[in-house]
Design a protein around this motif. Sequence first.
Motif, PDB file in Angstrom:
ATOM      1  N   ALA A   1      56.777  16.559 102.590  1.00  0.00           N
ATOM      2  CA  ALA A   1      57.406  17.418 103.600  1.00  0.00           C
ATOM      3  C   ALA A   1      58.935  17.377 103.465  1.00  0.00           C
ATOM      4  N   GLY A   2      59.418  17.478 102.230  1.00  0.00           N
ATOM      5  CA  GLY A   2      60.849  17.508 101.970  1.00  0.00           C
ATOM      6  C   GLY A   2      61.498  16.142 101.827  1.00  0.00           C
ATOM      7  N   LYS A   3      60.733  15.078 101.999  1.00  0.00           N
ATOM      8  CA  LYS A   3      61.281  13.721 101.904  1.00  0.00           C
ATOM      9  C   LYS A   3      60.606  12.971 100.766  1.00  0.00           C
ATOM     10  N   LYS A   4      61.278  11.913 100.307  1.00  0.00           N
ATOM     11  CA  LYS A   4      60.708  11.087  99.254  1.00  0.00           C
ATOM     12  C   LYS A   4      59.545  10.267  99.804  1.00  0.00           C
ATOM     13  N   TRP A   5      58.591   9.949  98.928  1.00  0.00           N
ATOM     14  CA  TRP A   5      57.428   9.155  99.287  1.00  0.00           C
ATOM     15  C   TRP A   5      57.810   7.699  99.451  1.00  0.00           C
ATOM     16  N   ALA A   6      57.133   7.011 100.371  1.00  0.00           N
ATOM     17  CA  ALA A   6      57.345   5.584 100.589  1.00  0.00           C
ATOM     18  C   ALA A   6      56.859   4.800  99.375  1.00  0.00           C
ATOM     19  N   THR A   7      57.467   3.659  99.132  1.00  0.00           N
ATOM     20  CA  THR A   7      57.075   2.755  98.056  1.00  0.00           C
ATOM     21  C   THR A   7      56.782   1.385  98.670  1.00  0.00           C
ATOM     22  N   ASP A   8      56.219   0.499  97.873  1.00  0.00           N
ATOM     23  CA  ASP A   8      56.045  -0.886  98.305  1.00  0.00           C
ATOM     24  C   ASP A   8      56.666  -1.804  97.257  1.00  0.00           C
ATOM     25  N   ASP A   9      56.688  -3.103  97.551  1.00  0.00           N
ATOM     26  CA  ASP A   9      57.337  -4.052  96.644  1.00  0.00           C
ATOM     27  C   ASP A   9      56.745  -4.030  95.243  1.00  0.00           C
ATOM     28  N   ALA A  10      55.413  -3.979  95.150  1.00  0.00           N
ATOM     29  CA  ALA A  10      54.762  -3.997  93.831  1.00  0.00           C
ATOM     30  C   ALA A  10      55.175  -2.785  93.002  1.00  0.00           C
ATOM     31  N   LEU A  11      55.194  -1.625  93.614  1.00  0.00           N
ATOM     32  CA  LEU A  11      55.597  -0.413  92.897  1.00  0.00           C
ATOM     33  C   LEU A  11      57.051  -0.524  92.449  1.00  0.00           C
ATOM     34  N   ARG A  12      57.912  -0.943  93.361  1.00  0.00           N
ATOM     35  CA  ARG A  12      59.337  -1.047  93.004  1.00  0.00           C
ATOM     36  C   ARG A  12      59.556  -2.059  91.883  1.00  0.00           C
ATOM     37  N   GLN A  13      58.878  -3.206  91.946  1.00  0.00           N
ATOM     38  CA  GLN A  13      59.026  -4.216  90.894  1.00  0.00           C
ATOM     39  C   GLN A  13      58.542  -3.687  89.550  1.00  0.00           C
ATOM     40  N   GLY A  14      57.389  -3.064  89.544  1.00  0.00           N
ATOM     41  CA  GLY A  14      56.832  -2.536  88.297  1.00  0.00           C
ATOM     42  C   GLY A  14      57.699  -1.448  87.692  1.00  0.00           C
ATOM     43  N   MET A  15      58.175  -0.544  88.529  1.00  0.00           N
ATOM     44  CA  MET A  15      58.995   0.555  88.017  1.00  0.00           C
ATOM     45  C   MET A  15      60.365   0.055  87.554  1.00  0.00           C
ATOM     46  N   GLU A  16      60.931  -0.924  88.254  1.00  0.00           N
ATOM     47  CA  GLU A  16      62.202  -1.515  87.801  1.00  0.00           C
ATOM     48  C   GLU A  16      62.024  -2.163  86.431  1.00  0.00           C
ATOM     49  N   ALA A  17      60.908  -2.849  86.236  1.00  0.00           N
ATOM     50  CA  ALA A  17      60.650  -3.501  84.953  1.00  0.00           C
ATOM     51  C   ALA A  17      60.532  -2.464  83.836  1.00  0.00           C
ATOM     52  N   ILE A  18      59.828  -1.373  84.091  1.00  0.00           N
ATOM     53  CA  ILE A  18      59.696  -0.310  83.077  1.00  0.00           C
ATOM     54  C   ILE A  18      61.057   0.324  82.817  1.00  0.00           C
ATOM     55  N   ARG A  19      61.834   0.525  83.877  1.00  0.00           N
ATOM     56  CA  ARG A  19      63.164   1.118  83.726  1.00  0.00           C
ATOM     57  C   ARG A  19      64.035   0.241  82.829  1.00  0.00           C
ATOM     58  N   THR A  20      64.007  -1.071  83.047  1.00  0.00           N
ATOM     59  CA  THR A  20      64.785  -2.001  82.228  1.00  0.00           C
ATOM     60  C   THR A  20      64.342  -1.933  80.765  1.00  0.00           C
ATOM     61  N   LEU A  21      63.029  -1.882  80.546  1.00  0.00           N
ATOM     62  CA  LEU A  21      62.516  -1.750  79.173  1.00  0.00           C
ATOM     63  C   LEU A  21      63.069  -0.494  78.503  1.00  0.00           C
ATOM     64  N   MET A  22      63.069   0.616  79.236  1.00  0.00           N
ATOM     65  CA  MET A  22      63.539   1.880  78.661  1.00  0.00           C
ATOM     66  C   MET A  22      65.036   1.855  78.414  1.00  0.00           C
ATOM     67  N   GLU A  23      65.771   1.333  79.356  1.00  0.00           N
ATOM     68  CA  GLU A  23      67.219   1.280  79.198  1.00  0.00           C
ATOM     69  C   GLU A  23      67.597   0.447  77.968  1.00  0.00           C
ATOM     70  N   ASN A  24      66.846  -0.619  77.710  1.00  0.00           N
ATOM     71  CA  ASN A  24      67.109  -1.464  76.542  1.00  0.00           C
ATOM     72  C   ASN A  24      66.638  -0.820  75.242  1.00  0.00           C
ATOM     73  N   ALA A  25      65.536  -0.087  75.270  1.00  0.00           N
ATOM     74  CA  ALA A  25      64.957   0.491  74.049  1.00  0.00           C
ATOM     75  C   ALA A  25      65.590   1.819  73.652  1.00  0.00           C
ATOM     76  N   LEU A  26      66.089   2.558  74.606  1.00  0.00           N
ATOM     77  CA  LEU A  26      66.571   3.917  74.344  1.00  0.00           C
ATOM     78  C   LEU A  26      67.649   3.980  73.255  1.00  0.00           C
ATOM     79  N   PRO A  27      68.677   3.122  73.270  1.00  0.00           N
ATOM     80  CA  PRO A  27      69.692   3.229  72.211  1.00  0.00           C
ATOM     81  C   PRO A  27      69.120   3.008  70.807  1.00  0.00           C
ATOM     82  N   ALA A  28      68.257   2.004  70.646  1.00  0.00           N
ATOM     83  CA  ALA A  28      67.677   1.729  69.324  1.00  0.00           C
ATOM     84  C   ALA A  28      66.749   2.859  68.896  1.00  0.00           C
ATOM     85  N   ALA A  29      65.955   3.383  69.823  1.00  0.00           N
ATOM     86  CA  ALA A  29      65.057   4.494  69.493  1.00  0.00           C
ATOM     87  C   ALA A  29      65.871   5.723  69.092  1.00  0.00           C
TER      88      ALA A  29
END
Length: 162
Positions: A43-71
């Motif tokens: 309804a025009g707003k962002k969806w709620a998250t929980d700790d597990a989702l935030r932790q998992g997505m932060e971990a994937i984000r860190t992986l991508m940020e580290n891999a992107l330059p080499a790729a």
Amino acid sequence: MKPILLSLSAAMLALPLMVQAAGPAHHHHDHGAGAPQSIQLNAGKKWATDDALRQGMEAIRTLMENALPAAHAGKLTAAGYDALANDIDSRIAYIVGSCKLDPKADAQLHIVIGELAGGVDTIKGKQPGQARAMGVVNVSQTLNTYGKYFNHPGWRAIKLPH
């Protein structure tokens, strides 16, 4: 997300079914026919998250940020791509097994998870005609989409080279 007692492989096979559109009166895991659902705001707003989702997505984000330059530079080896894909798969399994969102937010998250899984397949070299580096880009783009649709305090978009 409700805990799922499936192996990651079984979960990945089920994802295309989970992202199919369901009618408004159907439960979010309806496996009926329909076109893939596109992600949308709550309804025009962002969806709620929980700790597990935030932790998992932060971990994937860190992986991508580290891999992107080499790729991007063509310096990520086949073993590097394999390790990256395995790391992302384990983070996705953590999210799927630990995240508990309301059914509507969960349905939207399944769209994101399906896109992440597609990017991981490309990273693994399972998409004929697509360079493995494109999987890194695809996962990064999906993470940026996640940030636009889910309320994740402190989330930063990934800067893509082009």
